[in-house]
Design a protein around this motif. Structure first.
Motif, PDB file in Angstrom:
ATOM      1  N   ALA A 292       0.926  -1.219  -0.039  1.00 39.15           N
ATOM      2  CA  ALA A 292       0.082   0.106  -0.096  1.00 39.15           C
ATOM      3  C   ALA A 292       0.769   1.261   0.010  1.00 39.15           C
ATOM      4  CB  ALA A 292      -0.943  -0.057   1.324  1.00 39.15           C
ATOM      5  N   PHE A 293       0.482   2.279  -0.731  1.00 36.65           N
ATOM      6  CA  PHE A 293       1.043   3.478  -0.821  1.00 36.65           C
ATOM      7  C   PHE A 293       0.231   4.313   0.295  1.00 36.65           C
ATOM      8  CE2 PHE A 293       1.253   7.990  -1.594  1.00 36.65           C
ATOM      9  CZ  PHE A 293       2.335   8.218  -2.455  1.00 36.65           C
ATOM     10  N   ILE A 294       0.951   4.912   1.209  1.00 39.73           N
ATOM     11  CA  ILE A 294       0.378   5.728   2.320  1.00 39.73           C
ATOM     12  C   ILE A 294       0.892   6.932   2.410  1.00 39.73           C
ATOM     13  CG2 ILE A 294       0.386   5.790   4.926  1.00 39.73           C
ATOM     14  CD1 ILE A 294       0.348   2.759   5.052  1.00 39.73           C
ATOM     15  N   GLY A 295       0.258   7.960   1.958  1.00 38.20           N
ATOM     16  CA  GLY A 295       0.655   9.416   1.949  1.00 38.20           C
ATOM     17  C   GLY A 295       0.088  10.056   3.502  1.00 38.20           C
ATOM     18  N   ILE A 296       0.750  10.733   3.823  1.00 40.91           N
ATOM     19  CA  ILE A 296       0.567  11.404   5.308  1.00 40.91           C
ATOM     20  C   ILE A 296       0.516  13.077   5.208  1.00 40.91           C
ATOM     21  CG2 ILE A 296       1.301  11.751   7.822  1.00 40.91           C
ATOM     22  CD1 ILE A 296       2.181   8.520   7.537  1.00 40.91           C
ATOM     23  N   ASP A 297      -0.428  13.646   5.905  1.00 39.66           N
ATOM     24  CA  ASP A 297      -0.152  15.274   6.154  1.00 39.66           C
ATOM     25  C   ASP A 297       0.558  15.612   7.511  1.00 39.66           C
ATOM     26  OD1 ASP A 297      -1.572  15.549   3.722  1.00 39.66           O
ATOM     27  OD2 ASP A 297      -3.602  15.898   4.835  1.00 39.66           O
ATOM     28  N   VAL A 298       1.362  16.269   7.332  1.00 43.20           N
ATOM     29  CA  VAL A 298       1.938  16.948   8.623  1.00 43.20           C
ATOM     30  C   VAL A 298       2.021  18.351   8.546  1.00 43.20           C
ATOM     31  CG1 VAL A 298       4.157  16.801   9.882  1.00 43.20           C
ATOM     32  CG2 VAL A 298       3.577  14.952   8.189  1.00 43.20           C
ATOM     33  N   ILE A 299       1.803  19.030   9.861  1.00 43.29           N
ATOM     34  CA  ILE A 299       1.945  20.419  10.021  1.00 43.29           C
ATOM     35  C   ILE A 299       3.104  20.783  10.748  1.00 43.29           C
ATOM     36  CG2 ILE A 299       0.877  22.443  11.143  1.00 43.29           C
ATOM     37  CD1 ILE A 299      -1.952  21.319  10.161  1.00 43.29           C
ATOM     38  N   VAL A 300       3.854  21.536  10.609  1.00 44.99           N
ATOM     39  CA  VAL A 300       5.155  21.972  11.510  1.00 44.99           C
ATOM     40  C   VAL A 300       4.814  23.292  12.041  1.00 44.99           C
ATOM     41  CG1 VAL A 300       6.633  20.228  10.537  1.00 44.99           C
ATOM     42  CG2 VAL A 300       6.630  22.493   9.538  1.00 44.99           C
ATOM     43  N   GLY A 301       5.683  23.624  12.913  1.00 40.37           N
ATOM     44  CA  GLY A 301       5.542  24.964  13.418  1.00 40.37           C
ATOM     45  C   GLY A 301       4.278  25.443  14.121  1.00 40.37           C
ATOM     46  N   PHE A 302       3.321  24.599  14.692  1.00 44.62           N
ATOM     47  CA  PHE A 302       2.134  24.719  15.444  1.00 44.62           C
ATOM     48  C   PHE A 302       2.433  25.373  16.800  1.00 44.62           C
ATOM     49  CE2 PHE A 302      -1.481  23.572  18.304  1.00 44.62           C
ATOM     50  CZ  PHE A 302      -2.571  24.062  17.346  1.00 44.62           C
ATOM     51  N   PRO A 303       1.764  26.277  17.191  1.00 49.69           N
ATOM     52  CA  PRO A 303       2.066  26.946  18.501  1.00 49.69           C
ATOM     53  C   PRO A 303       2.266  25.957  19.705  1.00 49.69           C
ATOM     54  CG  PRO A 303       0.163  28.146  17.485  1.00 49.69           C
ATOM     55  CD  PRO A 303       0.662  26.867  16.779  1.00 49.69           C
ATOM     56  N   GLY A 304       3.715  26.311  20.268  1.00 49.87           N
ATOM     57  CA  GLY A 304       3.950  25.146  21.319  1.00 49.87           C
ATOM     58  C   GLY A 304       4.519  23.992  21.140  1.00 49.87           C
ATOM     59  N   GLU A 305       5.133  24.185  19.668  1.00 52.99           N
ATOM     60  CA  GLU A 305       5.931  22.780  19.090  1.00 52.99           C
ATOM     61  C   GLU A 305       7.130  23.039  19.344  1.00 52.99           C
ATOM     62  OE1 GLU A 305       5.972  20.151  14.976  1.00 52.99           O
ATOM     63  OE2 GLU A 305       6.870  22.034  14.671  1.00 52.99           O
ATOM     64  N   THR A 306       7.737  22.290  20.510  1.00 57.68           N
ATOM     65  CA  THR A 306       9.322  22.494  20.726  1.00 57.68           C
ATOM     66  C   THR A 306      10.274  21.822  19.740  1.00 57.68           C
ATOM     67  OG1 THR A 306       9.202  20.617  22.172  1.00 57.68           O
ATOM     68  CG2 THR A 306       8.456  22.719  23.206  1.00 57.68           C
ATOM     69  N   GLU A 307      11.483  22.038  20.125  1.00 59.94           N
ATOM     70  CA  GLU A 307      12.250  21.073  18.971  1.00 59.94           C
ATOM     71  C   GLU A 307      12.249  19.663  19.478  1.00 59.94           C
ATOM     72  OE1 GLU A 307      14.921  20.868  16.086  1.00 59.94           O
ATOM     73  OE2 GLU A 307      13.971  22.472  16.742  1.00 59.94           O
ATOM     74  N   GLU A 308      12.145  19.328  20.622  1.00 58.34           N
ATOM     75  CA  GLU A 308      11.871  18.116  21.236  1.00 58.34           C
ATOM     76  C   GLU A 308      10.521  17.478  20.360  1.00 58.34           C
ATOM     77  OE1 GLU A 308      11.215  15.300  25.226  1.00 58.34           O
ATOM     78  OE2 GLU A 308      11.397  17.555  25.359  1.00 58.34           O
ATOM     79  N   ASP A 309       9.512  18.178  20.415  1.00 59.21           N
ATOM     80  CA  ASP A 309       8.201  17.797  19.968  1.00 59.21           C
ATOM     81  C   ASP A 309       8.563  17.540  18.367  1.00 59.21           C
ATOM     82  OD1 ASP A 309       6.424  18.180  21.878  1.00 59.21           O
ATOM     83  OD2 ASP A 309       6.265  20.106  21.491  1.00 59.21           O
ATOM     84  N   PHE A 310       9.380  18.422  17.615  1.00 58.46           N
ATOM     85  CA  PHE A 310       9.614  17.989  16.034  1.00 58.46           C
ATOM     86  C   PHE A 310      10.419  17.020  15.936  1.00 58.46           C
ATOM     87  CE2 PHE A 310      12.369  18.663  12.629  1.00 58.46           C
ATOM     88  CZ  PHE A 310      11.665  18.414  11.611  1.00 58.46           C
ATOM     89  N   ARG A 311      11.449  16.516  16.960  1.00 58.00           N
ATOM     90  CA  ARG A 311      12.428  15.427  16.752  1.00 58.00           C
ATOM     91  C   ARG A 311      11.544  14.350  16.964  1.00 58.00           C
ATOM     92  NH1 ARG A 311      15.711  16.678  13.407  1.00 58.00           N
ATOM     93  NH2 ARG A 311      16.364  18.737  14.050  1.00 58.00           N
ATOM     94  N   THR A 312      10.515  14.128  17.861  1.00 59.71           N
ATOM     95  CA  THR A 312       9.821  13.207  18.259  1.00 59.71           C
ATOM     96  C   THR A 312       8.606  12.785  16.980  1.00 59.71           C
ATOM     97  OG1 THR A 312       9.672  13.424  20.433  1.00 59.71           O
ATOM     98  CG2 THR A 312       7.621  12.270  19.508  1.00 59.71           C
ATOM     99  N   THR A 313       8.138  13.822  16.249  1.00 62.62           N
ATOM    100  CA  THR A 313       7.649  13.759  14.931  1.00 62.62           C
ATOM    101  C   THR A 313       8.655  13.202  13.853  1.00 62.62           C
ATOM    102  OG1 THR A 313       6.069  15.463  15.398  1.00 62.62           O
ATOM    103  CG2 THR A 313       6.302  14.761  12.940  1.00 62.62           C
ATOM    104  N   TYR A 314       9.710  13.664  13.824  1.00 64.73           N
ATOM    105  CA  TYR A 314      10.776  13.028  12.782  1.00 64.73           C
ATOM    106  C   TYR A 314      10.954  11.681  12.892  1.00 64.73           C
ATOM    107  CZ  TYR A 314      14.718  13.296   9.379  1.00 64.73           C
ATOM    108  OH  TYR A 314      15.535  13.007   8.526  1.00 64.73           O
ATOM    109  N   ALA A 315      11.241  11.356  14.245  1.00 67.39           N
ATOM    110  CA  ALA A 315      11.415   9.829  14.570  1.00 67.39           C
ATOM    111  C   ALA A 315      10.380   8.979  14.317  1.00 67.39           C
ATOM    112  CB  ALA A 315      12.098   9.801  16.053  1.00 67.39           C
TER     113      ALA A 315
END
Length: 432
Positions: A292-315
């Motif tokens: 299956a091809f799975i495409g995913i939407d992601v929003i970055v820079g949401f208010p309060g998104e810390t660098e740790e939050d982003f790293r968690t998303t990336y991982a």
């Protein structure tokens, strides 16, 4: 007498394309000639988007461009931007008519009643009045058709204006949608993309179920492929997954919005799932459809998104390894709760995070497409020709190129897949 000319400028989502195509058919049936967006027209219709501030700006710039190029053109604006800020649009020089989403079905009548250019007329309504369903499907423009099955959204995520632009979730009956699918089949199109604002929420109006709609569409003769344009993870049930796995018509292709790989950010966004639930849904799809091809939407820079939050998303994204990422920097939208949230993320930080995810996307997409090298699959070829090549898609949405052959357009061919190029397109050799 020479026919009056009309063109359509569609911004935004697949839903808008289905609606613009339906409006165009009404004009053609009313005696108008539809011309391309670059040709002079007596009437120019803009079906607008308002998902971001950039989308609003794009619409404003387009209005000015059309008016500058042909000052006598009657300019009509409808769609989500027109619904949310009708008087802002009406104040732009050249605009003659601004129609709310509730009044799309009256667009042809309202336009033909205009005596000519003048002060902009506006029809507006509050979100509570957005109750009409404008039935729509695309035709004539491409190999695949977009079939609108649902409109509106009840979710009210913290960053999103869709509920205010489109109203509450509503739909047409299954029987009516099957009739529209038959019309699409009669026109010769082979593939239907099932679209809506919150597609999986189908049934609010008629007390029917989305899975029953899929089963009914599956029985329409002449349509060989279906795709579900987007479905929320909390609405992607095992019953739907099992049906898509077993049906030869429903393709192994899913677009599933995630928005963040951090549970704390998801909670602030007011999303209706956790990352654990999202990962479990992805695993359920792959268990039944490993290709299956799975495409995913992601929003970055949401208010309060810390660098740790982003790293968690990336991982998290690296771990679940989708085939593609649709990445958006957070855009403040007036009237949404998130606009008042503290801890804004600097635009330069959001831009850097977008770039990191784009790099990840290129790797993930390449890995997915490369796995198909040397295999044989079925490809529906489209009419576009570039550099002597035609292009089409496998069922699981890998783009394939082969030497142009007019007889193969809008046909599903058995193809041996070769090497992937720098655009992640695979070369194809037709073998049937």
């Amino acid at each position: 007498m020479q026919k009056r000319k009309v063109n359509f400028h569609t911004l935004g989502c697949k839903l808008n394309f289905s609606e613009s195509s339906t409006l165009a058919r009404e004009f053609e049936q009313g005696g108008f000639e539809r011309v391309s967006t670059t040709e002079p027209a007596d009437i120019s219709v803009i079906n607008s988007c308002s998902v971001t501030e950039h989308a609003d700006k794009k619409c404003r710039n387009l209005i000015r461009k059309i008016h500058r190029r042909n000052p006598s053109t009657i300019i009509v604006v409808t769609g989500c931007y027109a619904q949310l800020k009708p008087y802002e649009i009406a104040a732009i020089e050249g605009v003659d008519l601004v129609l709310s989403n509730n009044d799309k079905g009256e667009l042809f009548r309202r336009v033909t009643e205009l005596a000519g250019k003048g002060k902009a007329q506006v029809t507006s309504c509050d979100v509570e009045q957005l109750t009409r369903f404008f039935a729509a499907f695309s035709s004539g423009d491409r190999t695949r058709a977009f079939l609108k099955v649902q409109d509106g959204c009840d979710y009210k995520c913290a960053y999103c204006t869709i509920h205010y632009a489109r109203g509450a979730s509503r739909n047409m009956p299954i029987a009516a949608l099957v009739d529209e699918a038959r019309q699409i089949a009669a026109s010769g199109q082979k593939e239907i993309v099932i679209t809506g604002v919150n597609t999986g929420d189908f049934g609010r109006t008629t007390s029917e179920r989305f899975i029953d709609l899929l089963r009914a569409l599956n029985e329409v003769d002449g349509i060989e492929r279906y795709r579900i344009s987007s479905i929320e993870p909390n609405l992607l049930t095992d019953e739907i997954i099992d049906f898509c796995a077993e049906s030869p018509k429903f393709q192994h292709h899913f677009h599933i919005p995630l928005q963040s790989g951090s549970d704390s950010v998801l909670a602030r966004m007011r999303r209706r799932y956790t990352t654990a639930r999202f990962a479990e849904r992805i695993e359920s799809v792959r268990r039944r459809m490993p290709d299956a091809f799975i495409g995913i939407d992601v929003i970055v820079g949401f208010p309060g998104e810390t660098e740790e939050d982003f790293r968690t998303t990336y991982a998290f994204l690296g771990r679940i390894a989708p085939a593609y990422l649709h990445i958006f920097p957070y855009s403040e939208r007036p009237g949404t709760p998130a606009i008042d949230f503290p801890d804004k993320v600097q635009s330069s930080v959001a831009t850097r995070r977008v770039e990191e995810l784009e790099t990840l996307c290129r790797r993930l997409h390449g890995d997915f497409c490369r796995r198909a090298e040397g295999t044989t699959d079925w490809v529906l070829f489209e009419s576009t020709m570039r550099g002597g090549m035609m292009f089409g898609y496998t069922g699981n949405y890998i783009r394939v190129k082969a030497p142009y052959d007019r007889e193969r357009i809008n046909t599903i061919c058995r193809v041996r897949l070769g090497e992937m190029d720098e655009s992640c397109d695979l070369t194809g050799e037709i073998v049937d």
